[in-house]
Design a protein around this motif. Structure first.
Motif, PDB file in Angstrom:
ATOM      1  N   TYR A 130       0.594  -1.318   0.084  1.00 39.32           N
ATOM      2  CA  TYR A 130       0.284  -0.039  -0.103  1.00 39.32           C
ATOM      3  C   TYR A 130       0.844   1.212   0.049  1.00 39.32           C
ATOM      4  CZ  TYR A 130      -4.240  -2.970   0.805  1.00 39.32           C
ATOM      5  OH  TYR A 130      -5.211  -3.704   0.612  1.00 39.32           O
ATOM      6  N   GLN A 133       2.339   2.628   2.677  1.00 35.75           N
ATOM      7  CA  GLN A 133       2.177   3.224   3.762  1.00 35.75           C
ATOM      8  C   GLN A 133       2.934   2.656   4.775  1.00 35.75           C
ATOM      9  OE1 GLN A 133      -1.655   4.286   4.518  1.00 35.75           O
ATOM     10  NE2 GLN A 133      -2.362   5.097   2.669  1.00 35.75           N
ATOM     11  N   TYR A 134       3.729   3.707   5.548  1.00 39.06           N
ATOM     12  CA  TYR A 134       4.198   3.114   6.869  1.00 39.06           C
ATOM     13  C   TYR A 134       3.518   3.161   7.923  1.00 39.06           C
ATOM     14  CZ  TYR A 134       8.419   2.389  10.000  1.00 39.06           C
ATOM     15  OH  TYR A 134       9.040   1.958  10.989  1.00 39.06           O
ATOM     16  N   SER A 135       2.713   2.182   8.283  1.00 39.87           N
ATOM     17  CA  SER A 135       1.984   2.048   9.404  1.00 39.87           C
ATOM     18  C   SER A 135       1.507   0.756   9.879  1.00 39.87           C
ATOM     19  CB  SER A 135       0.532   2.773   9.311  1.00 39.87           C
ATOM     20  OG  SER A 135      -0.611   2.129   8.704  1.00 39.87           O
ATOM     21  N   GLY A 136       1.206   0.403  11.124  1.00 37.26           N
ATOM     22  CA  GLY A 136       0.752  -1.035  11.485  1.00 37.26           C
ATOM     23  C   GLY A 136      -0.470  -1.418  10.857  1.00 37.26           C
ATOM     24  N   ILE A 137      -1.399  -0.712  10.597  1.00 42.70           N
ATOM     25  CA  ILE A 137      -2.362  -1.199   9.971  1.00 42.70           C
ATOM     26  C   ILE A 137      -2.239  -1.832   8.624  1.00 42.70           C
ATOM     27  CG2 ILE A 137      -4.971  -0.595   9.372  1.00 42.70           C
ATOM     28  CD1 ILE A 137      -5.118   1.020  11.900  1.00 42.70           C
ATOM     29  N   SER A 138      -1.810  -0.812   7.850  1.00 42.38           N
ATOM     30  CA  SER A 138      -1.544  -1.186   6.522  1.00 42.38           C
ATOM     31  C   SER A 138      -0.340  -2.323   6.280  1.00 42.38           C
ATOM     32  CB  SER A 138      -0.753   0.063   5.817  1.00 42.38           C
ATOM     33  OG  SER A 138       0.561   0.446   6.103  1.00 42.38           O
ATOM     34  N   ARG A 139       0.317  -2.418   7.304  1.00 41.41           N
ATOM     35  CA  ARG A 139       1.130  -3.675   7.058  1.00 41.41           C
ATOM     36  C   ARG A 139       0.598  -5.013   7.440  1.00 41.41           C
ATOM     37  NH1 ARG A 139       4.661  -6.325   4.583  1.00 41.41           N
ATOM     38  NH2 ARG A 139       6.351  -7.510   5.495  1.00 41.41           N
TER      39      ARG A 139
END
Length: 215
Positions: free
Chosen positions: A6, A8-14
């Protein structure tokens, strides 16, 4: 690299990159019940194409969510400790999705593993703690489960056994109507939505108290 990135650097996107591909969470759901051979996973997800199942298993292994393990001269897939951390997430998603359930369509199935996880989702340990230990046998289509509740402990496994109450649901909507409180236990029996096979029919009230999800 995940199958989908995605950017994006975030826990949810990962997290979505790791387990958000189609069928991935259902594979994880079934493995939360226990280790499964490839054929058992395919049987529990009859609509999944074999190439997609193979791809998802490979992706989940690469992500460290599942692993292959030898068991009695066969290879099974099982969750890693990292993968098992998804259990509260899967249960929370199940409770959230329950609110949007209608009656099942004719082509929809309920499998033993899906029913097991639905029962785990609906289990209320704080209520069960105040009730006597009780064993149930529940049957819905091909799903036959032995359910043992002892205090705040829940054990669900396939099969039958010595129980206090054995019952069968006439249709898939029956369990949803019972555990949502839409249909009282007495009415479920009186109208034939639930058939008491053996044991004390009044214990269906205890079952409905122990397993509840708000619709």
């Amino acid at each position: 690299m995940a199958a989908r990135d995605y950017g994006q650097y975030s826990g949810i996107s990962r997290a979505v990159e790791l387990v958000g591909e189609r069928w991935a969470l259902l594979i994880i759901r079934d493995l939360l019940v226990g280790p499964r051979r490839y054929g058992e996973l395919a049987a529990g997800l009859p609509r999944i194409p074999s190439n997609i199942l193979a791809a998802r298993l490979k992706e989940l292994q690469a992500a460290g969510v599942i692993r292959r393990a030898p068991r009695s001269r066969v290879i099974v897939y099982e969750l890693t400790p990292y993968g098992r951390e998804l259990e509260p997430v899967v249960l929370a998603l199940g409770a959230w999705g329950f609110k949007a359930l209608d009656d099942p369509r004719e082509e929809q199935i309920i499998t033993p593993d899906s029913m097991t996880m639905d029962l785990r989702t609906a289990f209320r340990p704080q209520v069960a703690l105040e009730l006597p230990a009780t064993a149930y046998a529940a049957r819905l289509g091909a799903a036959e489960l032995l359910i043992r509740v002892d205090g705040s402990s829940l054990d669900v496994r396939r099969g039958d056994g010595q129980v206090d109450l054995a019952f069968a649901f006439e249709e898939g909507a029956g369990i949803r109507r019972l555990i949502s409180g839409e249909l009282a236990a007495e009415c479920a029996i009186a109208t034939g939505v639930v058939e008491v096979l053996r044991g004390r029919g009044d214990l269906l009230n205890r079952f409905a108290d122990t397993f509840h999800l708000a619709a």
